[in-house]
Motif scaffolding. Structure first.
Motif, short mmCIF file in Angstrom:
data_model
loop_
_atom_site.label_atom_id
_atom_site.label_comp_id
_atom_site.label_asym_id
_atom_site.label_seq_id
_atom_site.Cartn_x
_atom_site.Cartn_y
_atom_site.Cartn_z
N TYR A 97 0.88 -1.17 0.00
CA TYR A 97 0.00 0.00 0.00
C TYR A 97 0.91 1.21 0.00
O TYR A 97 1.92 1.25 0.73
CB TYR A 97 -0.86 -0.03 1.26
CG TYR A 97 -1.87 1.08 1.36
CD1 TYR A 97 -3.06 1.02 0.63
CD2 TYR A 97 -1.66 2.17 2.19
CE1 TYR A 97 -4.00 2.03 0.74
CE2 TYR A 97 -2.59 3.18 2.30
CZ TYR A 97 -3.77 3.11 1.57
OH TYR A 97 -4.70 4.12 1.68
N TYR A 130 -8.02 -4.70 4.01
CA TYR A 130 -8.38 -3.65 4.97
C TYR A 130 -9.57 -4.06 5.84
O TYR A 130 -9.62 -3.75 7.02
CB TYR A 130 -8.68 -2.38 4.19
CG TYR A 130 -8.78 -1.12 5.02
CD1 TYR A 130 -7.80 -0.79 5.96
CD2 TYR A 130 -9.83 -0.23 4.84
CE1 TYR A 130 -7.88 0.37 6.69
CE2 TYR A 130 -9.92 0.94 5.56
CZ TYR A 130 -8.95 1.25 6.50
OH TYR A 130 -9.04 2.41 7.22
N TYR A 165 -11.30 13.41 7.30
CA TYR A 165 -11.39 12.04 7.82
C TYR A 165 -11.81 11.96 9.28
O TYR A 165 -12.04 10.87 9.81
CB TYR A 165 -10.09 11.27 7.53
CG TYR A 165 -10.15 10.84 6.07
CD1 TYR A 165 -10.63 9.59 5.72
CD2 TYR A 165 -9.85 11.74 5.04
CE1 TYR A 165 -10.77 9.23 4.40
CE2 TYR A 165 -10.01 11.39 3.71
CZ TYR A 165 -10.47 10.14 3.41
OH TYR A 165 -10.65 9.79 2.09
N THR A 223 -11.41 3.14 -7.66
CA THR A 223 -11.92 1.76 -7.72
C THR A 223 -13.36 1.75 -8.23
O THR A 223 -13.75 0.86 -9.00
CB THR A 223 -11.84 1.08 -6.34
OG1 THR A 223 -10.62 1.49 -5.71
CG2 THR A 223 -11.88 -0.43 -6.45
N1 PPE Z 1 -14.43 7.24 -0.22
C1 PPE Z 1 -13.57 7.61 0.73
C2 PPE Z 1 -14.04 8.50 1.80
C3 PPE Z 1 -12.26 7.15 0.68
O1 PPE Z 1 -11.40 7.52 1.63
C4 PPE Z 1 -11.85 6.29 -0.35
C5 PPE Z 1 -10.44 5.76 -0.40
C6 PPE Z 1 -12.80 5.93 -1.33
C7 PPE Z 1 -14.07 6.44 -1.25
C8 PPE Z 1 -12.44 5.04 -2.49
O2 PPE Z 1 -11.56 5.68 -3.35
P1 PPE Z 1 -10.54 4.87 -4.27
O3 PPE Z 1 -9.49 4.32 -3.37
O4 PPE Z 1 -10.03 5.88 -5.22
O5 PPE Z 1 -11.33 3.79 -4.91
N2 PPE Z 1 -9.86 5.55 0.85
C9 PPE Z 1 -8.42 5.38 0.96
C10 PPE Z 1 -8.00 5.51 2.40
C11 PPE Z 1 -8.53 4.43 3.26
C12 PPE Z 1 -8.08 4.54 4.67
O6 PPE Z 1 -8.86 4.09 5.48
O7 PPE Z 1 -6.99 5.02 4.99
C13 PPE Z 1 -7.95 4.06 0.36
O8 PPE Z 1 -8.75 3.18 0.10
O9 PPE Z 1 -6.74 3.95 0.16
#
Ligand code: PPE
Length: 309
Positions: A97, A130, A165, A223
């Motif tokens: 990661y 996760y 966050y 994603t």
């Molecule tokens: N919504 C939120 C609020 C969010 O933080 C993420 C990613 C997503 C949707 C999905 O986005 P994507 O990764 O582009 O598909 N959250 C990142 C952080 C997680 C964490 O808990 O720290 C991640 O998945 O890396």
């Protein structure tokens, strides 16, 4: 989840030892939350480790900074090169990661942030599923949070803002303390927004629906975008539509998507079993294709990979 330290972190253009990548307690972002980050994964592939959709993540980091009026001093290309270097120098051949972070460092106090120094870091470490391997295989139990997602008129929800966050942490802790795996947040207008770190999809028959990120006040998930493409390529209809709480209870299948979480089936929402309570056929099909794409065994999606060799 615990961090497994690796050797080097890219920090303002240099590779520094893991322990040296520290900051002063009076760093601006620690106090006010004005900063931006990304979450990216690299996977082992038959041609060596590869980072999934690297460019899109670094472009979103630039957008986050632009929205926050943070002058990110590295180009998308420079950040992509740095990420590849971090995977290589740490020998992360089995995947990892990556966490790029742009924060305001030591120099000024006070809310006005345009005179604060900008620091940029990219760390990487091996990180498992996760929401757990069991969740990926059999589904997770979700609870609608009592916290609502930020209204987009209060916080720029298209920016992956550090301070944003706090809302996710409140919802996550509430859900876990209540015995669930993860929270679903409704938006300021009562529509389904997203989860604490994931987007959400529901399935009715063979039609797939996900909330439109901008209207829902959700992050525009990379994603979510990958799954939309994959599902359409598999022949499913995918639409971006506003969803209400009871639309979740009515779904035949549901799943969540995010870089860290990957693709995770939803077993229940507020103790209402989704479909048969087991991952359904649509969820399983898109999940399997996603895992093949990230691992470089689905040639159709090879242009989403940046090899670190
Ligand atoms: N919504 C939120 C609020 C969010 O933080 C993420 C990613 C997503 C949707 C999905 O986005 P994507 O990764 O582009 O598909 N959250 C990142 C952080 C997680 C964490 O808990 O720290 C991640 O998945 O890396």
């Amino acid at each position: 989840m615990p961090i497994t330290p690796t050797k080097k972190i890219w920090f303002d253009g240099q590779l520094v030892d893991w322990e040296q990548a520290t900051t002063h307690v009076l760093s601006h972002t620690l106090h006010y939350g004005t900063g931006a980050f990304e979450g990216i994964r690299a996977y082992p592939t038959p041609k060596g480790p590869a980072i999934f959709r690297l460019r899109e993540h670094m472009e979103r980091l630039h957008l986050s900074c632009k929205i926050l009026m943070i002058d990110l001093p590295y180009s998308v290309d420079e950040l992509c090169d740095a990420a590849v270097e971090v995977v290589k120098v740490n020998d992360l051949v089995n995947g990892c990661y990556l966490r790029p972070l742009v924060y305001l460092g030591y120099g000024e106090m006070g809310i006005y942030h345009l005179n604060s120094p900008v620091n940029t870091a990219i760390a990487a470490w091996p990180w498992g599923a996760y929401l757990g391997d069991e969740g990926v295989a059999n589904g997770v139990r979700m609870k609608i949070s009592s916290w609502i997602r930020h209204s987009p008129v209060a916080m720029p929800t298209a920016s992956k803002t550090v301070g944003g966050y706090v809302n996710s942490s409140l919802a996550k802790v509430e859900a876990v303390k209540a015995g669930y795996d993860e929270a679903i947040l409704l938006g300021h207008d009562g529509h389904v927004s997203e989860c604490t770190g994931e987007n959400l999809f529901v399935v009715y028959g063979s039609s797939i629906v996900t909330p439109p990120p901008s209207e829902a006040g959700a992050l525009r998930g990379i994603t979510q975008n990958s799954i939309t493409t994959i599902a359409r390529d598999l022949g499913y209809e995918v639409s971006f539509e506003a969803l209400r709480r009871d639309d979740l209870y009515a779904a035949d299948e549901a799943f969540l998507t995010g870089t860290a979480a990957e693709v995770v089936p939803i077993a229940s929402v507020d103790d209402r079993v989704v479909g048969a309570g087991q991952p359904g056929p649509v969820t399983k099909a898109v999940q399997a294709t996603y895992f093949a794409a990230v691992r470089g065994t689905e040639p159709r999606y090879e242009n989403w990979l940046t090899y670190c060799v």
